[in-house]
Design an enzyme around this catalytic site. Structure first.
Site, PDB file in Angstrom:
ATOM      1  N   SER A  24      -1.946  34.655 -39.895  1.00 27.08           N
ATOM      2  CA  SER A  24      -2.409  35.632 -38.915  1.00 27.08           C
ATOM      3  C   SER A  24      -1.334  36.665 -38.609  1.00 27.08           C
ATOM      4  O   SER A  24      -0.155  36.342 -38.486  1.00 27.08           O
ATOM      5  CB  SER A  24      -2.858  34.893 -37.647  1.00 27.08           C
ATOM      6  OG  SER A  24      -2.110  35.278 -36.529  1.00 27.08           O
ATOM      7  N   LYS A  25      -1.789  37.902 -38.508  1.00 27.01           N
ATOM      8  CA  LYS A  25      -0.879  39.021 -38.274  1.00 27.01           C
ATOM      9  C   LYS A  25      -0.129  38.821 -36.954  1.00 27.01           C
ATOM     10  O   LYS A  25       1.041  39.138 -36.836  1.00 27.01           O
ATOM     11  CB  LYS A  25      -1.733  40.289 -38.219  1.00 27.01           C
ATOM     12  CG  LYS A  25      -0.970  41.577 -38.188  1.00 27.01           C
ATOM     13  CD  LYS A  25      -1.948  42.721 -38.375  1.00 27.01           C
ATOM     14  CE  LYS A  25      -1.300  44.042 -38.029  1.00 27.01           C
ATOM     15  NZ  LYS A  25      -2.219  45.168 -38.167  1.00 27.01           N
ATOM     16  N   ARG A  26      -0.844  38.277 -35.988  1.00 30.77           N
ATOM     17  CA  ARG A  26      -0.275  38.130 -34.653  1.00 30.77           C
ATOM     18  C   ARG A  26       0.731  36.973 -34.593  1.00 30.77           C
ATOM     19  O   ARG A  26       1.805  37.096 -34.033  1.00 30.77           O
ATOM     20  CB  ARG A  26      -1.428  37.891 -33.672  1.00 30.77           C
ATOM     21  CG  ARG A  26      -1.117  38.154 -32.231  1.00 30.77           C
ATOM     22  CD  ARG A  26      -2.405  38.146 -31.400  1.00 30.77           C
ATOM     23  NE  ARG A  26      -3.280  37.011 -31.740  1.00 30.77           N
ATOM     24  CZ  ARG A  26      -3.133  35.781 -31.277  1.00 30.77           C
ATOM     25  NH1 ARG A  26      -2.143  35.514 -30.448  1.00 30.77           N
ATOM     26  NH2 ARG A  26      -3.964  34.824 -31.632  1.00 30.77           N
TER      27      ARG A  26
END
Ligand code: GLU
Length: 554
Positions: A302-304
């Site tokens: 996940s990017k986050r």
């Protein structure tokens, strides 16, 4: 219904014909079996491991077969456009050894199949939307968002499939006059595909199609029955339509893309059928997964949550591109590690990459594994090359240390090669940031005492060092040097063999390891390090003596 009239009414500005485009963008003249692949990123400025992973597949397929790999910018969503994004894409991939033959470049388009920016291809999409309208396979739809929302709610309540299809496709059969009227009154509209898929049969009676996916093998899915949008109200194509038109006219043979596109495959298959274009080979790559640290479960990167998803992460930390390539191949092709074990010195490009050996159930990404692969890769890179790599990396990310990698090449290359020669090379070097931390005690400005003295010998540290300095002869070879350590060990009441100390701890203060750790700490500031004698040879006599003295006088 006069579809020609409708098409001319909707697209009066389109003058070129499909034949014109077939001539403008002829089949490529390539050797038999050559593959044409493309990367189609959106210019959002964020380029991630998934892009690199896919690009790697594209690059290998094209370049292994004498084909072409091109870059197409999928910029139909201008809200997501970030200035400079194309340069970022090109530079980041280039850093990892991925180069395009054609398409968007920093100095404009290269190649005769352009423009390579979707935003500049409006006329081509218009021509084929017009063509579909002419054949009665697409139509203008004026449904408002309220109408669509109402339908969605109804479908939800009835537990029906969502979307605009069959009886819910309210504008399927408008007459030319009705269309003219609505447009004259300023109503916005989209162009929808008029799907042939059955809409009123139970699931088990749906028709299925079959496609041979390059990675997954036979894929069988129900045919599409949705009247999907092909041109949005602003005339811009949806992904589905742009993909079909572009991959046909850019003569792509293999479409490598993430498996998140697999559910839309039925739409694409119907669009290929209706346009009459030959279908490329689809290669749907598995999602990159990792084991979540908290839950221990597999999940998507996940990017986050996962900084390692961004390619910048590897640049900042200073992973060597060869290590990243090496690692990607281990997750891309299940037989790669075996090949590498058999061909330790071979160029990575000699490995024959195949889509059939790719996993289709989620590729597991693991930083620890990357680090292990990196250690093995760096051992194969000569110190002179590593020095240049470190200089380049530091210039960008730690300019204050570049001098160490440029001023005295001999000194730094000895450091980088420490323990790496011989039959059992040490594998301590992982990535630039870590490498610098690992070796920084060689530079006086960074040298610091990090570890504590060993408990057994802390009280004797000064006398150990005094004896050491007194007996020190820089010209001693390794065994002469070690004999002196043994003498000091014995003289001061420590065991020369650690096992003697273990057997009779009351007879000794400690053992030879404690004594040499004291020396290590004085010289390197750390209790763990490569071979002390070798380090002293690199540090030189003066620096060696100075560090011991300084420690004694603390
Ligand atoms: N623009 C699409 C994306 O970024 C490309 C998908 C494809 O390769 O077809 O996901």
């Amino acid at each position: 219904m006069d579809y020609n009239k409708l098409a001319d009414f909707l697209f009066p500005h389109i003058t070129k014909t499909p034949e014109d485009y077939e001539k403008m963008f002829p089949e490529r003249e390539l050797p038999e079996g050559a593959k044409v692949t493309r990367l189609g990123p959106s210019p959002t400025g964020f380029i991630h491991l998934g892009n690199l992973y896919g690009a790697f597949v594209d690059e290998r397929l094209a370049h292994q077969s004498g084909g072409t790999f091109y870059l197409r910018i999928e910029d139909t969503d201008d809200k997501r456009y970030v200035e400079g994004a194309v340069d970022i894409i090109i530079d980041s991939l280039k850093f990892f050894g991925i180069n395009f033959d054609e398409g968007a470049t920093k100095d404009g388009d290269i190649g005769i199949y352009g423009p390579y920016y979707q935003s500049q291809r409006g006329e081509i999409y218009g021509c084929f939307a017009k063509e579909l309208v002419k054949k009665g396979m697409a139509y203008p739809c004026f449904m408002t968002s309220e109408e669509i929302e109402e339908i969605r709610a109804k479908q939800e309540a009835n537990k029906e499939n969502p979307g605009i299809y069959g009886k819910y496709a309210l504008n399927r059969n408008l007459s030319v006059e009705e269309v003219e009227e609505k447009i004259a009154s300023g109503m916005p509209y989209v162009i929808r595909l008029k799907s042939d898929g059955k809409t009123d049969v139970p699931a088990e009676e749906m028709d299925y199609f079959e496609v041979e996916d390059g990675i997954r093998g036979k894929v069988s899915m129900p045919v599409n029955n949705q009247d999907v949008i092909i041109l949005k109200a602003n005339g811009i194509p949806t992904y589905h339509f742009a993909h079909v038109v572009d991959d046909h006219f850019m003569r792509t043979t293999h479409v490598v893309r993430g498996e998140e596109w697999l559910p839309s495959l039925p739409i694409h298959v119907e669009l290929f059928e209706k346009t009459g274009f030959e279908m490329p080979v689809f290669c749907h790559t598995a999602q990159l997964m990792k084991i979540d640290e908290e839950s221990g479960q597999k999940r998507k990167l996940s990017k986050r949550k996962d900084p390692e998803l961004s390619l910048d992460y590897y640049r900042n930390e200073g992973y060597h591109p060869a290590a990243v390539r090496e690692y990607l191949l281990t997750i891309l092709n299940s037989n790669y590690e075996e090949w590498r074990a058999e061909n330790p010195a071979a160029d990575i490009d000699e490995f024959e990459f195949t889509t059939e050996k790719m996993s289709n159930s989620g590729a597991l990404f693991d930083l620890n594994k990357l680090n292990d692969v990196s250690k093995d890769t760096l051992v194969r890179i000569p110190a002179s090359e590593l020095r240049v790599f470190m200089a380049d990396w530091s210039r960008e990310f730690m300019p204050e240390i570049t001098k160490y990698f440029e001023d005295d090449a001999e000194y730094i290359e000895k450091i980088l090669d420490l323990g790496r020669t011989g039959d059992k090379p040490r594998k301590d070097l992982v990535y630039a940031k870590q490498i610098f931390e690992f070796i920084n005690y060689f530079f006086d400005e960074y040298f610091e005492i990090q570890d504590e003295l060993p408990e057994n010998a802390a009280a004797d540290a000064e006398v150990i060092l005094k004896e050491y300095l007194a007996s020190y002869n820089h010209a001693d070879d390794q065994s002469e040097w070690f004999n002196k350590i043994r003498e000091i060990t014995e003289k001061l009441g420590y065991a020369v063999k650690p096992k003697d100390f273990k057997k009779n701890p009351d007879m000794y203060k400690g053992h030879v390891g404690d004594v040499s750790t004291v020396i290590r700490i004085a010289l390197m500031g750390r209790s763990q390090s490569p071979d002390v004698w070798e380090i002293q040879q690199i540090l030189g006599e003066e620096r060696t003596r100075a560090r011991i003295e300084k420690f004694m006088n603390k």
